[in-house]
Design a protein around this motif. Structure first.
Motif, PDB file in Angstrom:
ATOM      1  N   ASN A  97       0.833  -1.206   0.000  1.00 36.09           N
ATOM      2  CA  ASN A  97       0.000   0.000   0.000  1.00 36.09           C
ATOM      3  C   ASN A  97       0.863   1.250   0.000  1.00 36.09           C
ATOM      4  O   ASN A  97       1.940   1.274   0.599  1.00 36.09           O
ATOM      5  CB  ASN A  97      -0.906   0.026   1.236  1.00 36.09           C
ATOM      6  N   THR A  98       0.361   2.281  -0.657  1.00 35.81           N
ATOM      7  CA  THR A  98       1.025   3.582  -0.676  1.00 35.81           C
ATOM      8  C   THR A  98       0.034   4.622  -0.186  1.00 35.81           C
ATOM      9  O   THR A  98      -1.135   4.602  -0.575  1.00 35.81           O
ATOM     10  CB  THR A  98       1.508   3.928  -2.103  1.00 35.81           C
ATOM     11  N   TYR A  99       0.504   5.523   0.685  1.00 35.50           N
ATOM     12  CA  TYR A  99      -0.348   6.544   1.289  1.00 35.50           C
ATOM     13  C   TYR A  99       0.317   7.914   1.212  1.00 35.50           C
ATOM     14  O   TYR A  99       1.539   8.012   1.188  1.00 35.50           O
ATOM     15  CB  TYR A  99      -0.565   6.249   2.785  1.00 35.50           C
ATOM     16  N   THR A 100      -0.494   8.947   1.224  1.00 37.04           N
ATOM     17  CA  THR A 100      -0.004  10.293   1.494  1.00 37.04           C
ATOM     18  C   THR A 100      -0.064  10.440   3.009  1.00 37.04           C
ATOM     19  O   THR A 100      -1.099  10.200   3.617  1.00 37.04           O
ATOM     20  CB  THR A 100      -0.891  11.355   0.827  1.00 37.04           C
ATOM     21  N   ALA A 101       1.057  10.812   3.617  1.00 37.97           N
ATOM     22  CA  ALA A 101       1.122  10.805   5.075  1.00 37.97           C
ATOM     23  C   ALA A 101       1.934  11.969   5.617  1.00 37.97           C
ATOM     24  O   ALA A 101       2.716  12.591   4.891  1.00 37.97           O
ATOM     25  CB  ALA A 101       1.735   9.492   5.552  1.00 37.97           C
ATOM     26  N   THR A 102       1.729  12.230   6.900  1.00 37.57           N
ATOM     27  CA  THR A 102       2.542  13.193   7.656  1.00 37.57           C
ATOM     28  C   THR A 102       2.968  12.519   8.949  1.00 37.57           C
ATOM     29  O   THR A 102       2.383  11.517   9.372  1.00 37.57           O
ATOM     30  CB  THR A 102       1.763  14.484   7.998  1.00 37.57           C
ATOM     31  N   TRP A 103       3.958  13.086   9.592  1.00 38.16           N
ATOM     32  CA  TRP A 103       4.436  12.576  10.871  1.00 38.16           C
ATOM     33  C   TRP A 103       3.708  13.310  11.983  1.00 38.16           C
ATOM     34  O   TRP A 103       3.712  14.543  12.026  1.00 38.16           O
ATOM     35  CB  TRP A 103       5.940  12.792  10.988  1.00 38.16           C
ATOM     36  N   ALA A 104       3.063  12.581  12.877  1.00 36.18           N
ATOM     37  CA  ALA A 104       2.367  13.184  14.015  1.00 36.18           C
ATOM     38  C   ALA A 104       3.401  13.451  15.101  1.00 36.18           C
ATOM     39  O   ALA A 104       4.045  12.524  15.581  1.00 36.18           O
ATOM     40  CB  ALA A 104       1.276  12.248  14.523  1.00 36.18           C
ATOM     41  N   ARG A 105       3.556  14.709  15.467  1.00 38.98           N
ATOM     42  CA  ARG A 105       4.614  15.033  16.424  1.00 38.98           C
ATOM     43  C   ARG A 105       4.144  15.912  17.577  1.00 38.98           C
ATOM     44  O   ARG A 105       4.948  16.598  18.199  1.00 38.98           O
ATOM     45  CB  ARG A 105       5.786  15.668  15.714  1.00 38.98           C
ATOM     46  N   ASP A 106       2.878  15.893  17.868  1.00 43.71           N
ATOM     47  CA  ASP A 106       2.361  16.650  19.002  1.00 43.71           C
ATOM     48  C   ASP A 106       2.572  15.820  20.258  1.00 43.71           C
ATOM     49  O   ASP A 106       1.855  14.859  20.521  1.00 43.71           O
ATOM     50  CB  ASP A 106       0.878  16.977  18.815  1.00 43.71           C
ATOM     51  N   GLU A 107       3.566  16.162  21.046  1.00 41.35           N
ATOM     52  CA  GLU A 107       3.986  15.330  22.174  1.00 41.35           C
ATOM     53  C   GLU A 107       2.957  15.228  23.294  1.00 41.35           C
ATOM     54  O   GLU A 107       3.095  14.403  24.179  1.00 41.35           O
ATOM     55  CB  GLU A 107       5.320  15.838  22.702  1.00 41.35           C
ATOM     56  N   GLU A 108       1.909  16.050  23.250  1.00 42.58           N
ATOM     57  CA  GLU A 108       0.879  15.981  24.289  1.00 42.58           C
ATOM     58  C   GLU A 108      -0.091  14.827  24.073  1.00 42.58           C
ATOM     59  O   GLU A 108      -0.861  14.493  24.960  1.00 42.58           O
ATOM     60  CB  GLU A 108       0.073  17.286  24.318  1.00 42.58           C
ATOM     61  N   PHE A 109      -0.082  14.237  22.910  1.00 39.91           N
ATOM     62  CA  PHE A 109      -1.062  13.221  22.576  1.00 39.91           C
ATOM     63  C   PHE A 109      -0.405  11.863  22.350  1.00 39.91           C
ATOM     64  O   PHE A 109       0.745  11.790  21.929  1.00 39.91           O
ATOM     65  CB  PHE A 109      -1.846  13.644  21.334  1.00 39.91           C
TER      66      PHE A 109
END
Length: 82
Positions: free
Chosen positions: A26-38
């Motif tokens: 599978n191929t996706y458009t993605a971002t890295w989640a980097r909100d350290e509060e969650f």
């Protein structure tokens, strides 16, 4: 020409990239989640709104958007450059 790169070289930012997950192809458009509060910080998130359950193996930048049909391109008149 863009080529797939190892995932460990991917930018871990909020900028969208393409990621490929080899296990299920599978191929996706993605971002890295980097909100350290969650709790989802430090995970890849695809644009359907969920976090990837597959481990990406490769990435590449998104391609440039298409040019408008009336864009003037270098080359012979009336021929779109590839």
């Amino acid at each position: 020409m863009m080529q797939w790169l190892p995932i460990d070289t991917a930018p871990k930012t909020s900028k969208a990239i393409l990621v490929h997950c080899e296990e299920r192809k599978n191929t996706y458009t993605a971002t890295w989640a980097r909100d350290e509060e969650f709790p989802w910080s430090g995970k890849w998130k695809h644009f359907a709104g969920d976090f990837l359950t597959e481990a990406p193996s490769h990435w590449m930048p998104l391609p440039a958007p298409p040019l408008p049909d009336n864009a003037k391109l270098p080359g012979p008149a009336g021929v779109r450059a590839e």
